[in-house]
Design a protein around this motif. Sequence first.
Motif, short mmCIF file in Angstrom:
data_model
loop_
_atom_site.label_atom_id
_atom_site.label_comp_id
_atom_site.label_asym_id
_atom_site.label_seq_id
_atom_site.Cartn_x
_atom_site.Cartn_y
_atom_site.Cartn_z
N LYS A 125 0.85 -1.19 0.00
CA LYS A 125 0.00 0.00 0.00
C LYS A 125 0.88 1.24 0.00
CE LYS A 125 -3.96 -1.94 2.43
NZ LYS A 125 -4.73 -1.96 3.66
N ALA A 126 0.30 2.35 -0.40
CA ALA A 126 1.06 3.60 -0.42
C ALA A 126 1.49 3.96 1.00
CB ALA A 126 0.18 4.71 -0.98
N PRO A 127 2.68 4.50 1.15
CA PRO A 127 3.14 4.87 2.48
C PRO A 127 2.42 6.11 3.02
CG PRO A 127 4.76 5.48 0.83
CD PRO A 127 3.67 4.76 0.12
N VAL A 128 2.48 6.26 4.32
CA VAL A 128 1.87 7.44 4.97
C VAL A 128 2.55 8.69 4.46
CG1 VAL A 128 1.65 8.60 7.19
CG2 VAL A 128 1.20 6.17 7.01
N ARG A 129 1.78 9.77 4.28
CA ARG A 129 2.37 11.03 3.84
C ARG A 129 2.92 11.76 5.06
NH1 ARG A 129 3.91 11.85 -0.91
NH2 ARG A 129 3.16 13.98 -1.14
N LEU B 296 0.80 14.88 6.65
CA LEU B 296 -0.44 14.55 7.37
C LEU B 296 -0.14 13.80 8.65
CD1 LEU B 296 -2.25 14.00 4.10
CD2 LEU B 296 -3.27 15.31 5.95
N LEU B 297 0.88 12.95 8.61
CA LEU B 297 1.27 12.25 9.83
C LEU B 297 1.76 13.24 10.88
CD1 LEU B 297 1.57 9.42 11.08
CD2 LEU B 297 3.92 9.42 10.27
N LEU C 288 0.83 16.35 11.12
CA LEU C 288 -0.34 17.07 11.62
C LEU C 288 -1.03 16.25 12.71
CD1 LEU C 288 -2.37 19.43 11.44
CD2 LEU C 288 -3.55 18.18 9.65
N TYR C 289 -1.20 14.95 12.45
CA TYR C 289 -1.84 14.06 13.43
C TYR C 289 -1.00 14.01 14.72
CZ TYR C 289 -3.28 9.64 15.59
OH TYR C 289 -3.68 8.67 16.47
N PRO D 46 3.77 21.77 5.67
CA PRO D 46 3.59 21.73 4.20
C PRO D 46 2.82 20.49 3.78
CG PRO D 46 5.88 21.27 4.80
CD PRO D 46 5.17 21.60 6.07
N ILE D 47 1.56 20.69 3.44
CA ILE D 47 0.70 19.58 3.03
C ILE D 47 0.14 19.81 1.64
CG2 ILE D 47 -1.50 18.38 3.48
CD1 ILE D 47 -0.99 18.81 6.47
N TRP E 155 -1.74 14.73 -5.63
CA TRP E 155 -0.98 13.51 -5.34
C TRP E 155 -1.47 12.41 -6.27
CZ3 TRP E 155 -2.20 8.54 -3.89
CH2 TRP E 155 -1.20 7.79 -3.30
N SER E 156 -0.57 11.65 -6.79
CA SER E 156 -0.99 10.47 -7.54
C SER E 156 -0.30 9.27 -6.92
CB SER E 156 -0.67 10.59 -9.02
OG SER E 156 0.71 10.67 -9.18
N PRO E 157 -0.88 8.09 -7.09
CA PRO E 157 -0.43 6.94 -6.31
C PRO E 157 1.06 6.66 -6.43
CG PRO E 157 -2.38 6.41 -7.55
CD PRO E 157 -1.93 7.74 -8.04
N GLY F 103 -6.02 13.88 -1.89
CA GLY F 103 -4.88 14.01 -2.80
C GLY F 103 -3.98 15.19 -2.49
N GLY G 42 0.42 24.70 4.97
CA GLY G 42 1.49 25.19 4.11
C GLY G 42 1.34 24.62 2.71
N SER H 204 7.42 24.91 2.88
CA SER H 204 6.23 25.64 2.42
C SER H 204 6.65 26.90 1.71
CB SER H 204 5.35 26.03 3.60
OG SER H 204 4.87 24.89 4.26
#
Lengths: 421, 300
Positions: A313-317, A320-321, A323-324, A336-337, A342-344, B177, B196, B206
Motif C-alpha cells: 500500500k502507499a506509504p503514509v504522507r 499529514l502524519l 499534523l496528526y 507543508p501539506i 498527489w498520484s499513487p 490528494g 502550508g 512551504s
Amino acid sequence: MDNKLKTRRDFIKELGGIAGSTLLLTTPWLQVLATKKETAAETLRVGIIGTGSRGRYLMEHLCAISKAKIVAICDIYRPALDEALSIVPKVKVYGDYRNLLEDNSIDAVIIATPLHVHKQQAIDALEAGKHVLLEKAIARTPEDCLKVYRNYESHNQVMFIGHQRMYDPKYLTGMEMIKKGVIGNAGRLNTYWYRNSNWRRPVPDPSMERQINWRLYKEYSGGTMTELTCHQAQVGNWVNHSVPETIMGSATFFDRNDGRDVEDNVSLIFTYRNGFQMTFNCFHSNKFYGLEEQVIGTGGVMELEKGKYYLEKAPVRPGLLQLYNDLKEDWYSSIPIGGNSWSPEVKKGRDTGRYIMGKPTEGDGSDYMMQAFVESCIRGEKMQDIVEHGYYSSIVSLLALEAVDRKTTVTFPDCYKINYY
Amino acid sequence: MLNPLLYNSVEKHSRGEFVIWYVWFEAMHSRLDIILCSDKEEEEMHLIFNRIYKEVMMLDKKLSRFDTASLISVINRTASLNPCEIDEELFHILQSCKRYGEKSYGNFDITIQSGIREQHLYREIELITHEQRKTAVYFRNPHIQIDLGGYAKGYTVKKLISVLKKEHIHTGYISFGESTIYAIGSHTSGYPWKTGIRNVYNPAQSVLELTHENNCINCSGNSPSHTSHIFSPALKKRKCNMGTIVILNNDPEEGEVLSTALFAAGEEAEYEILKQFTVQAAYRINYRANHVPVITNLIM
C-alpha cells in the motif's frame, strides 16, 4: 575489474551521509569503517593461500587498497599460480601453505582453497599468528566449523569470513529498513539461485579431476549447500537474528549426471522461530530467474540482490502524519501539506518498486569487505559478529546437506550453538 | 469495526475528553486522509468512517476514469454508439461541469483529455432527459472522453462535509490528494487550521501559508514528477510550466474547478475568469529558473 579504490568516505556516502554514519556506528562489523584512525603510513603484508578464481578475485580487490601489499602466493596447482603471477608478478611463491605461514614477513592470509582443507589451514594460520580472511564455508563438517570458531575465540588475531553481503550498502540499508518495519513484519524469505553452468572446470589430466573439480564431490565440498546456500543462510539468519530451528530438503540429479556426487536440483525449507520460513531453490540448468533473496513482509517485499522493494500500500504522507502527531500533543504549527495533486506512489498490481539506495548500485560489497579486513588487521581490532555470522551460515548450510542426504528434517543441535543470537 | 483491508491506516489518540482519529484510504487514483476530533463513542465513529468510505467508493465507481468498470469509463466506451443512461446525480454533475465550462470561458473542460487530434472537433456532450425522468448522455463524436479529474475530488469533499455536518463533527481536516484540503471548524488550539503549500522542488518546505476554517484550499499545477498533466483548451496543448494555482473557497467543488481553469488558462485570462467566481483568496506560484518561488496574489 574496475580497480578504482573506494574509500571509507565513499562507503559512508553510499550509505547515505548522516544516516549512513549512524548505521556504521550501530553495526558491529562496520566499526572499523565507522571510526577514523591515522593508519595511512602502515601497510598490511598479505599472503594468498589458494589462487584459483575466487582467490584471484579477492587479490584484484586487495591490489586496489594502498595499505595492503600482496607479498606471497601459494597453490598446489601451477596454472593457478601462473595466473596469479600475472596480477602480482614480484611475489614469493609457495607450493605448501605451511611454508607460507612460517614466513615472518606476512601479517595476514587470505584462504580461498577447496572446502575440505579450510579447517586445518585456518587453524594453522591462527596458530602461526596470522590474521585470517577465510572464504565461506568455514569447514566441511559442523564439528570442524566449531573447532575453527573455538580456535578463533582463543586467539587475538582478526578473522573474517567471506560474506561480502555484510558490506554491501544495499544489503545493510535494506536490513535496516526491514528492522524499522518498512515492509511490515517479515514472515518469509524466498531465495533462489538459478544458473546454467555445469560447474565443471577443464582438467588437463584425468588424475586431477577431483583436485580441480572439488566442488562436485562431497568428499571435498557440500556442493550447492556449502558453495551457494551458505550465502542465503547468512541472509536468513541476518533477517531473523537467529538460526533456523529445523531444516528439511530434497536434492536430485537432474541434468548433470556426469560422475559428480553433488546434486544439481535442490529445494530446502528452513523454519525459524515465530513461524518465519526461508526457502532456497537451486537449479543448475536454467539461469532465467538468476539469483535473488526476497524478504516477504506483511506490508511489502524486498529483493535484496536487486536492491529494490515493493509496498503493498502507499506509504503514509509525512505532512499529514505530522499534523496528526502535532494534534496528539496539542501543538499548533504550519505543515507543508497542500500542493499539486498527489498520484499513487503504489499503483495496485503495478508497483514497479523503488531502489533501496534510491538508484541502482554496482558491486557486491567485496571491495568494502577487503578494506575493512585490511584496516582491522592494521589496527589489530577484531570485528564483532562477522565470524559468528560466518559460523552459523556454515553450520546451517551443512545441516541442510545433512537433511538432504539423510532425507529427514534436521533440528538445529544445541551442541553447535555458540554464545551468539 | 473498521475493516483493515479497506483502510490503509486507522489511528486514534485520546486527548482529554475527545479522541483524535486519523484514517486514510486510496480512492479515485488518489488518497483521502481524514483527521477528525470528536467526543463520540468509538462505535459511532466507526459508523461515520464506514459511511464516508461507502460514499467515496460509490463516487469512485461512478466518476473515476482510472477504474475501467466505473460508470464514466462505460460512458466513454459506449456513449457515442447509443445514448447511455445515467443516474440523476451524474446528470447533474455533467450539467454543472458544462456550466463551469461556460463560466471559465472554456478553460475548464471535462472533454479535454479526448486527445490532441480531437481538439478542433466538435466535443459537445449531449445531455438527454426522457419521459419518466430518465436521463442519458450521448456523444456525437466517438473520440470524446470525459475526465472528471479536475472536479471529482472537490465534489466528493463537498459531499463528505455535508455528511460530517449531519453527524455533528465540528473539528477536522480532510485532504483529498493533498490538492483539496478542507478545514472543518478550527484547530483544537482554537485557532484556524494552518496549511502550508509545498515547494514543488522541495516538498518539505512551504512557499505559502494559509489559515482556514470551514473552507477549502484547492491546488492545481505541475511538479517535477508530473510535468504536463493539465491540458489548456485555449492553447490546445499541455501546460508544462512548473507552478501552482492556490484557491481558498467555501465550496470545494467550485474551488477545484477554478484552480484547474486558472492553471490551464494562463496568466492573461486569469482576471476575467476570476471575476466569474467568488473566492476568499487566490494565488499563483511560479518558479524561476533557479527554482526560487514567485508568489502573486490574484485578487489584490
